[in-house]
Design an enzyme around this catalytic site. Structure first.
Site, PDB file in Angstrom:
ATOM      1  N   LYS A 182       0.834  -1.206   0.000  1.00 44.68           N
ATOM      2  CA  LYS A 182       0.000   0.000   0.000  1.00 44.68           C
ATOM      3  C   LYS A 182       0.870   1.258   0.000  1.00 44.68           C
ATOM      4  O   LYS A 182       1.923   1.305   0.647  1.00 44.68           O
ATOM      5  CB  LYS A 182      -0.902  -0.033   1.234  1.00 44.68           C
ATOM      6  CG  LYS A 182      -1.939   1.075   1.300  1.00 44.68           C
ATOM      7  CD  LYS A 182      -2.845   0.873   2.505  1.00 44.68           C
ATOM      8  CE  LYS A 182      -3.882   1.974   2.643  1.00 44.68           C
ATOM      9  NZ  LYS A 182      -4.780   1.736   3.792  1.00 44.68           N
TER      10      LYS A 182
ATOM     11  N   SER B 117      -9.340   2.157   2.709  1.00 50.99           N
ATOM     12  CA  SER B 117      -8.358   2.907   1.933  1.00 50.99           C
ATOM     13  C   SER B 117      -7.334   2.012   1.228  1.00 50.99           C
ATOM     14  O   SER B 117      -6.532   2.499   0.428  1.00 50.99           O
ATOM     15  CB  SER B 117      -7.628   3.905   2.835  1.00 50.99           C
ATOM     16  OG  SER B 117      -6.935   3.258   3.888  1.00 50.99           O
TER      17      SER B 117
ATOM     18  N   SER C 244     -10.195  -0.377   6.676  1.00 48.70           N
ATOM     19  CA  SER C 244      -9.496  -0.162   5.417  1.00 48.70           C
ATOM     20  C   SER C 244      -8.847  -1.396   4.807  1.00 48.70           C
ATOM     21  O   SER C 244      -8.416  -1.353   3.653  1.00 48.70           O
ATOM     22  CB  SER C 244      -8.435   0.937   5.575  1.00 48.70           C
ATOM     23  OG  SER C 244      -9.060   2.182   5.738  1.00 48.70           O
TER      24      SER C 244
END
Length: 588
Positions: free
Chosen positions: A150, A225, A249
């Site tokens: 990420k 996210s 997330s």
């Protein structure tokens, strides 16, 4: 010092003595012009970042093409079809080479990102890591496994943007602890993936790299996210990804994209070397965790991470290795369950997923008992919202200085930036009509003082004790509950942040929680959705109905929860659910 020289010192890229002269004279026109120049600078930085991404992807494409030309017999389709545990075995025994696996996934990741825009950087050091891995005397648990990372998790030589222009120039000098540990176990981090601006959103869009699409349906968001991870893994371009979770997330993109994802207990995995827009916020616990196509992959990743190297690099972690005995146990479980949390009415497919999974678990000998999370309104409003925004969202609003707000975040941002007095007045006005929205506005004012912050932290501890007492009274091993879904239509996540209630409860409690896909949306679910009213009949309920419309065929997941530090039990429960939902039942 001349006016011209002074301006160059202030900002050499904007050196214009005419503007400085106008500013010194108090010209309003000059201030307007400065704002325009600031906007232009932001645009230039974003264009530079996009060019850098495109060059990185070109480099990645050249490397993948070169390998393919030199090795025309590579069984790419076969490699990409293998489950991670089987792939790891073949790599260790030598029937597959790390090169063939890495370049196969590089090629596939390029295909996926061309379709859904999920990869933002090529970790060019992956080819050096490949050579290092081949020279390792002992093959680690993740030997030769490509891993996607990420955006905000630091990788040496790369930027962790957080979706913010202000962070674009900050190239990291060393890997985060989790990346170091992955490498020590033989893994090969090879790409970084997209996120929403600031990451306080469960869409996946920022003005630097754009909107990421759900590979299962381009009209839908992949969630966030960790949305770039969700999209890349669901599209087949990665076999293992590392995400983060402070409100859902990891679990939300896993739910939206039909993946398995685990949010561990907060301090089980090191968070050193991670960029965050809300550093210093301790009321709600964030954590890093794995995302993959199946539960065994998550377990293998956790086993690899929970090693001496991680405990050495981050001595603040409890040195608790992975307990295989718990994960592989077949002991019958006592499972608490609920179909709705009382804050948001579940969509028809969410509710059905719990009902069907409960029945499957009962049929093979597990004990299921109803469980209701206590005081859910209080938890969401006072512990989660007031906790995560205990500063009245001041830190988050400050992140946007020198930046442009992404349209998908504007609804949230415009509310966050309101003065506390205005929020309170609006809350009083709305309370008789929309009490839930009024409570949310009030909570967004934050705590107001250090004393109140201490009181808020104490309230979280009291609630956690109450929740565990209820858990113990019912003699539960684990909890089965809904995961928000199915995947939202674009533009809705930023207007429904409070709908993370199903996941953010377990960030407040700091319990391990994972998501497993168990079904898909049916035409009957879609038909039933037409009658959805919600608990409050307010604009949020109306939006949730609109958000999940048009999802026939998309994945539906459930959430599995255990007590703190019991990741192995959580994963064991997830594995049980996965096995039953795939139709290969076993009695316990």
């Amino acid at each position: 010092m001349t006016q011209e020289r002074l301006w160059q010192v202030l900002d050499p890229s904007w050196a214009d003595p005419r503007i400085l002269s106008a500013l010194l004279c108090g010209s309003a026109a000059a201030i307007v012009l400065l704002k325009r120049l600031g906007h232009r600078r932001i645009q230039q930085k974003m264009e530079e970042a996009r060019r850098a991404r495109d060059l990185a992807l070109e480099q990645m494409e050249k490397a993948a093409r070169r390998f393919k030309q030199e090795n025309p017999g590579t069984q790419t389709a076969h490699i990409l079809s293998l489950p991670m545990v089987e792939l790891a075995e073949k790599l260790k025994e030598g029937s597959l080479s790390p090169e063939s696996v890495l370049y196969s996934y590089m090629g596939k990741a390029l295909e996926v990102t061309q379709e859904v825009n999920c990869v933002i950087d090529f970790i060019h050091g992956c080819e050096d890591q490949l050579q290092k891995v081949k020279k390792q005397k002992e093959k680690g648990l993740l030997y030769g496994i490509p891993v996607s990372i990420k955006d905000h998790i630091n990788c040496k030589g790369h930027v962790s943007s957080g979706g913010l222009v202000k962070l674009l120039g900050q190239v990291k000098e060393e890997d985060s602890v989790i990346v170091q540990v992955l490498k020590s176990q033989g893994a090969i981090p090879f790409v970084k993936t997209n996120i929403p601006q600031t990451m306080i959103n469960y869409d996946c869009s920022n003005l630097i790299f754009g909107q990421t699409l759900n590979p299962l349906n381009h009209q839908k968001t992949p969630g966030g996210s960790s949305g770039g991870e969700g999209a890349l893994i669901a599209g087949g371009g990665s076999i293992l990804g590392i995400g983060s979770d402070v409100a859902g997330s990891i679990r939300l993109p896993s739910s939206f994209c039909g993946l398995c994802g685990l949010k561990p207990t907060g301090n089980r995995i090191s968070k050193l070397g991670v960029v965050s827009p809300i550093t210093g916020m301790y009321s709600v616990t964030g954590t890093l965790g794995p995302m993959a196509r199946d539960v065994d992959s998550l377990a293998l990743c956790m086993k690899a991470l929970l090693c001496d190297e991680m405990f050495r690099l981050d001595p603040t972690l409890p040195p608790i290795p992975f307990d295989d005995e718990v994960y592989t146990s077949s002991k019958p479980l006592r499972i608490g369950y609920y179909e709705g949390d009382g804050y948001f009415q579940p969509s028809p497919s969410m509710k059905r997923a719990i009902q069907e999974t409960r029945k499957l678990l009962q049929e093979v000998g597990h004990t299921l008992t109803p469980f209701a999370p206590p005081k859910i309104d209080y938890v969401v409003d006072e512990l989660f919202t007031r906790g995560i925004f205990s500063d009245g969202a001041a830190h988050l609003v400050d992140c946007f200085k020198g930046d442009i707000v992404d349209p998908n975040l504007k609804s949230q941002f415009n509310t966050y930036r309101l003065p506390a007095l205005v929020k309170r007045i609006l809350a009083i006005i709305l309370k008789p009509i929309y009490p839930r929205i009024a409570r949310d506005l009030n909570a967004l004012c934050g705590v107001g003082s250090a004393k109140n912050l201490w009181d808020q932290h104490a309230a979280v501890a009291v609630y956690r004790t109450e929740f565990i007492a209820k858990w113990r009274k019912q003699r539960l091993d684990v909890i089965l509950c809904p995961a928000l879904g199915p995947a939202f239509n674009h533009g809705y996540a930023g207007k429904l942040f409070a709908a993370t209630s199903y996941t953010n409860l377990y960030n407040v409690l700091n319990f391990p929680a994972g998501v497993v896909p168990v079904s898909t949306v049916t035409k009957a679910d879609e038909e039933e959705l037409k009658h959805y009213r919600g608990h409050y009949g307010d604009p949020w309920d109306k939006r949730l109905k609109e958000a999940v419309e048009g999802a026939v065929g998309l994945p539906v997941a459930v959430q599995c929860v255990a007590l703190p530090w019991q990741e192995e039990l959580c994963l064991r429960f997830m594995k049980e659910v996965e096995t039953l939902s795939r139709g290969t039942r076993r009695n316990v």
